[in-house]
Design a protein around this motif. Sequence first.
Motif, PDB file in Angstrom:
ATOM      1  N   MET A   1       0.862  -1.228   0.030  1.00  0.00           N
ATOM      2  CA  MET A   1      -0.013  -0.035  -0.029  1.00  0.00           C
ATOM      3  C   MET A   1       0.913   1.423   0.022  1.00  0.00           C
ATOM      4  O   MET A   1       1.795   1.427   1.133  1.00  0.00           O
ATOM      5  CB  MET A   1      -0.945  -0.053   1.316  1.00  0.00           C
ATOM      6  N   ILE A   2       0.408   2.260  -0.907  1.00  0.00           N
ATOM      7  CA  ILE A   2       1.203   3.269  -0.903  1.00  0.00           C
ATOM      8  C   ILE A   2       0.723   4.471   0.083  1.00  0.00           C
ATOM      9  O   ILE A   2      -0.681   4.525   0.047  1.00  0.00           O
ATOM     10  CB  ILE A   2       1.276   3.966  -2.589  1.00  0.00           C
ATOM     11  N   SER A   3       1.489   5.226   0.746  1.00  0.00           N
ATOM     12  CA  SER A   3       0.848   6.142   1.521  1.00  0.00           C
ATOM     13  C   SER A   3       1.181   7.669   0.948  1.00  0.00           C
ATOM     14  O   SER A   3       2.409   7.874   0.487  1.00  0.00           O
ATOM     15  CB  SER A   3       1.558   6.226   2.950  1.00  0.00           C
ATOM     16  N   VAL A   4       0.387   8.481   0.957  1.00  0.00           N
ATOM     17  CA  VAL A   4       0.271   9.737   0.320  1.00  0.00           C
ATOM     18  C   VAL A   4       0.077  10.864   1.268  1.00  0.00           C
ATOM     19  O   VAL A   4      -1.062  10.621   1.703  1.00  0.00           O
ATOM     20  CB  VAL A   4      -0.558   9.749  -1.077  1.00  0.00           C
ATOM     21  N   LEU A   5       0.738  11.833   1.455  1.00  0.00           N
ATOM     22  CA  LEU A   5       0.326  13.023   1.935  1.00  0.00           C
ATOM     23  C   LEU A   5       0.214  14.297   1.021  1.00  0.00           C
ATOM     24  O   LEU A   5       1.081  14.417   0.271  1.00  0.00           O
ATOM     25  CB  LEU A   5       1.576  13.252   2.992  1.00  0.00           C
ATOM     26  N   ILE A   6      -1.149  14.881   0.936  1.00  0.00           N
ATOM     27  CA  ILE A   6      -1.003  15.954   0.201  1.00  0.00           C
ATOM     28  C   ILE A   6      -0.974  17.216   1.110  1.00  0.00           C
ATOM     29  O   ILE A   6      -1.826  17.440   1.744  1.00  0.00           O
ATOM     30  CB  ILE A   6      -2.611  16.082  -0.495  1.00  0.00           C
ATOM     31  N   VAL A   7      -0.133  18.274   0.558  1.00  0.00           N
ATOM     32  CA  VAL A   7      -0.051  19.407   1.331  1.00  0.00           C
ATOM     33  C   VAL A   7      -0.790  20.585   0.193  1.00  0.00           C
ATOM     34  O   VAL A   7      -0.216  20.742  -0.708  1.00  0.00           O
ATOM     35  CB  VAL A   7       1.453  19.934   1.479  1.00  0.00           C
ATOM     36  N   ALA A  13      -5.450  20.020  -4.703  1.00  0.00           N
ATOM     37  CA  ALA A  13      -5.212  19.195  -3.650  1.00  0.00           C
ATOM     38  C   ALA A  13      -6.437  18.643  -3.466  1.00  0.00           C
ATOM     39  O   ALA A  13      -6.699  17.332  -3.035  1.00  0.00           O
ATOM     40  CB  ALA A  13      -4.763  20.009  -2.557  1.00  0.00           C
ATOM     41  N   ASN A  14      -7.703  19.214  -3.462  1.00  0.00           N
ATOM     42  CA  ASN A  14      -8.885  18.667  -3.056  1.00  0.00           C
ATOM     43  C   ASN A  14      -9.509  17.701  -4.000  1.00  0.00           C
ATOM     44  O   ASN A  14      -9.770  16.651  -3.648  1.00  0.00           O
ATOM     45  CB  ASN A  14      -9.999  19.883  -2.977  1.00  0.00           C
ATOM     46  N   HIS A  15      -9.195  18.106  -5.500  1.00  0.00           N
ATOM     47  CA  HIS A  15      -9.532  16.772  -6.496  1.00  0.00           C
ATOM     48  C   HIS A  15      -8.703  15.650  -6.147  1.00  0.00           C
ATOM     49  O   HIS A  15      -9.306  14.628  -6.243  1.00  0.00           O
ATOM     50  CB  HIS A  15      -9.564  17.364  -7.820  1.00  0.00           C
ATOM     51  N   LEU A  16      -7.545  15.669  -6.020  1.00  0.00           N
ATOM     52  CA  LEU A  16      -6.568  14.825  -5.817  1.00  0.00           C
ATOM     53  C   LEU A  16      -7.234  13.892  -4.496  1.00  0.00           C
ATOM     54  O   LEU A  16      -7.077  12.699  -4.561  1.00  0.00           O
ATOM     55  CB  LEU A  16      -5.013  15.157  -5.801  1.00  0.00           C
ATOM     56  N   TYR A  17      -7.058  14.699  -3.520  1.00  0.00           N
ATOM     57  CA  TYR A  17      -7.773  13.923  -2.218  1.00  0.00           C
ATOM     58  C   TYR A  17      -9.060  13.222  -2.186  1.00  0.00           C
ATOM     59  O   TYR A  17      -8.892  11.914  -2.066  1.00  0.00           O
ATOM     60  CB  TYR A  17      -7.711  14.901  -0.942  1.00  0.00           C
ATOM     61  N   ASN A  18     -10.002  13.849  -2.834  1.00  0.00           N
ATOM     62  CA  ASN A  18     -11.156  12.924  -3.249  1.00  0.00           C
ATOM     63  C   ASN A  18     -11.078  11.829  -4.096  1.00  0.00           C
ATOM     64  O   ASN A  18     -11.563  10.815  -3.933  1.00  0.00           O
ATOM     65  CB  ASN A  18     -12.206  13.950  -3.801  1.00  0.00           C
ATOM     66  N   ALA A  19     -10.233  11.841  -5.087  1.00  0.00           N
ATOM     67  CA  ALA A  19      -9.950  10.752  -5.949  1.00  0.00           C
ATOM     68  C   ALA A  19      -9.134   9.869  -5.202  1.00  0.00           C
ATOM     69  O   ALA A  19      -9.542   8.442  -5.433  1.00  0.00           O
ATOM     70  CB  ALA A  19      -9.210  11.258  -7.253  1.00  0.00           C
ATOM     71  N   LYS A  30      -4.529  14.662   4.167  1.00  0.00           N
ATOM     72  CA  LYS A  30      -4.230  15.992   3.600  1.00  0.00           C
ATOM     73  C   LYS A  30      -4.072  17.093   4.624  1.00  0.00           C
ATOM     74  O   LYS A  30      -4.863  17.000   5.496  1.00  0.00           O
ATOM     75  CB  LYS A  30      -5.434  16.273   2.571  1.00  0.00           C
ATOM     76  N   ILE A  31      -3.299  17.847   4.551  1.00  0.00           N
ATOM     77  CA  ILE A  31      -2.843  19.012   5.595  1.00  0.00           C
ATOM     78  C   ILE A  31      -2.773  20.251   4.955  1.00  0.00           C
ATOM     79  O   ILE A  31      -2.548  20.399   3.649  1.00  0.00           O
ATOM     80  CB  ILE A  31      -1.513  18.788   6.167  1.00  0.00           C
ATOM     81  N   ASN A  32      -3.160  21.515   5.587  1.00  0.00           N
ATOM     82  CA  ASN A  32      -3.179  22.772   4.882  1.00  0.00           C
ATOM     83  C   ASN A  32      -1.561  23.284   4.819  1.00  0.00           C
ATOM     84  O   ASN A  32      -1.110  22.750   5.819  1.00  0.00           O
ATOM     85  CB  ASN A  32      -4.098  23.653   5.764  1.00  0.00           C
ATOM     86  N   SER A  33      -0.903  23.553   3.967  1.00  0.00           N
ATOM     87  CA  SER A  33       0.192  24.234   3.861  1.00  0.00           C
ATOM     88  C   SER A  33       0.618  25.135   4.906  1.00  0.00           C
ATOM     89  O   SER A  33       1.873  25.376   5.139  1.00  0.00           O
ATOM     90  CB  SER A  33       0.680  24.825   2.439  1.00  0.00           C
ATOM     91  N   ARG A  34      -0.350  25.855   5.535  1.00  0.00           N
ATOM     92  CA  ARG A  34       0.133  26.703   6.594  1.00  0.00           C
ATOM     93  C   ARG A  34       0.367  26.219   7.874  1.00  0.00           C
ATOM     94  O   ARG A  34       0.530  26.743   9.144  1.00  0.00           O
ATOM     95  CB  ARG A  34      -1.046  27.827   6.798  1.00  0.00           C
ATOM     96  N   ARG A  35      -0.010  24.586   8.055  1.00  0.00           N
ATOM     97  CA  ARG A  35       0.151  23.877   9.356  1.00  0.00           C
ATOM     98  C   ARG A  35       1.023  22.833   9.023  1.00  0.00           C
ATOM     99  O   ARG A  35       0.624  21.724   8.817  1.00  0.00           O
ATOM    100  CB  ARG A  35      -1.206  23.415   9.627  1.00  0.00           C
ATOM    101  N   LEU A  36       2.352  23.180   9.328  1.00  0.00           N
ATOM    102  CA  LEU A  36       3.226  22.063   8.916  1.00  0.00           C
ATOM    103  C   LEU A  36       4.097  21.690   9.979  1.00  0.00           C
ATOM    104  O   LEU A  36       5.165  21.127  10.087  1.00  0.00           O
ATOM    105  CB  LEU A  36       4.481  22.636   7.999  1.00  0.00           C
ATOM    106  N   GLU A  37       3.578  21.924  11.200  1.00  0.00           N
ATOM    107  CA  GLU A  37       4.426  21.602  12.509  1.00  0.00           C
ATOM    108  C   GLU A  37       4.599  20.300  12.881  1.00  0.00           C
ATOM    109  O   GLU A  37       5.649  19.973  13.223  1.00  0.00           O
ATOM    110  CB  GLU A  37       3.355  22.214  13.812  1.00  0.00           C
ATOM    111  N   ALA A  48       0.788  20.433  -3.356  1.00  0.00           N
ATOM    112  CA  ALA A  48      -0.243  21.309  -4.343  1.00  0.00           C
ATOM    113  C   ALA A  48      -0.688  22.449  -3.798  1.00  0.00           C
ATOM    114  O   ALA A  48      -1.746  22.909  -3.471  1.00  0.00           O
ATOM    115  CB  ALA A  48      -1.697  20.314  -4.414  1.00  0.00           C
ATOM    116  N   VAL A  49       0.451  23.204  -4.056  1.00  0.00           N
ATOM    117  CA  VAL A  49       0.554  24.656  -3.678  1.00  0.00           C
ATOM    118  C   VAL A  49       0.722  25.483  -4.782  1.00  0.00           C
ATOM    119  O   VAL A  49       1.023  25.000  -5.911  1.00  0.00           O
ATOM    120  CB  VAL A  49       1.347  24.792  -2.492  1.00  0.00           C
ATOM    121  N   SER A  50       0.630  26.907  -4.660  1.00  0.00           N
ATOM    122  CA  SER A  50       0.970  27.839  -5.686  1.00  0.00           C
ATOM    123  C   SER A  50       2.287  27.703  -5.969  1.00  0.00           C
ATOM    124  O   SER A  50       3.285  27.317  -5.088  1.00  0.00           O
ATOM    125  CB  SER A  50       0.644  29.137  -5.363  1.00  0.00           C
ATOM    126  N   ASP A  51       2.626  28.058  -7.292  1.00  0.00           N
ATOM    127  CA  ASP A  51       4.183  28.003  -7.764  1.00  0.00           C
ATOM    128  C   ASP A  51       5.229  28.866  -6.764  1.00  0.00           C
ATOM    129  O   ASP A  51       6.244  28.506  -6.480  1.00  0.00           O
ATOM    130  CB  ASP A  51       4.056  28.731  -9.307  1.00  0.00           C
TER     131      ASP A  51
END
Length: 231
Positions: A1-7, A13-19, A30-37, A48-51
Amino acid sequence: MISVLIVGDGNVANHLYNAFTKIGDLKVTKINSRRLENIPTADITILAVSDDAIAEVSKNIQNNFVVHTSGACNMNELKNKKQKGVFYMLQTISKNKSINFSVVPFCLEADNDNDYLLLEKLANLLGNRIYKIDSNQRKKLHVAAVFVNNFTNYMYTIGNEICDKNNIPFEILYPLIEETSNKIKSLSPNEAQTGPAVRHDEQTIKNHLNLLDKNQQEIYKLLTKSIQNGA
């Protein structure tokens, strides 16, 4: 099983997570990019953040394999200290429009063969249109995508404005839009080109320009000249 974290928390981010949550052989978080503690570990961490945020966010991630989803950014814009890669989906993704990932091209890149194969395995869980595209190719591909998607959509916007202004339903253009899109699957775009510009119908061109506002006239003239120079 592959484990994936979407930031991230945007459309990609949301479409990938739902799929991914619909796939049994996958563990996804999935976590918000502003919460990386406290970042969960994962086989693949997808940014999956802005360039503009890729470098800043990636440098705070210690997971072994970090990839971004940008078409315009080099793989080395990732500033994590371990393996890097790219998981770029060549598709327009809007918030409230579902995505059929089975027809989406996945453009993949990685530091080494093992990581590439892992990305390929992940992409194959969603679809089968997999392409090995390096950073230089991907930047050129992204420019091409802007022309065929973003700029084309803006042409639809102008057409819609003209229709609205003259009480014409925009839907009357749907069959033309669909035929234009379908035609380039059997003809090259250059072979499929029609219209007053390629025919050099100067009077029709003048009549069209008289119907347009200043901004629309500039676009019309530039496109007409470009078509005629390429014909």
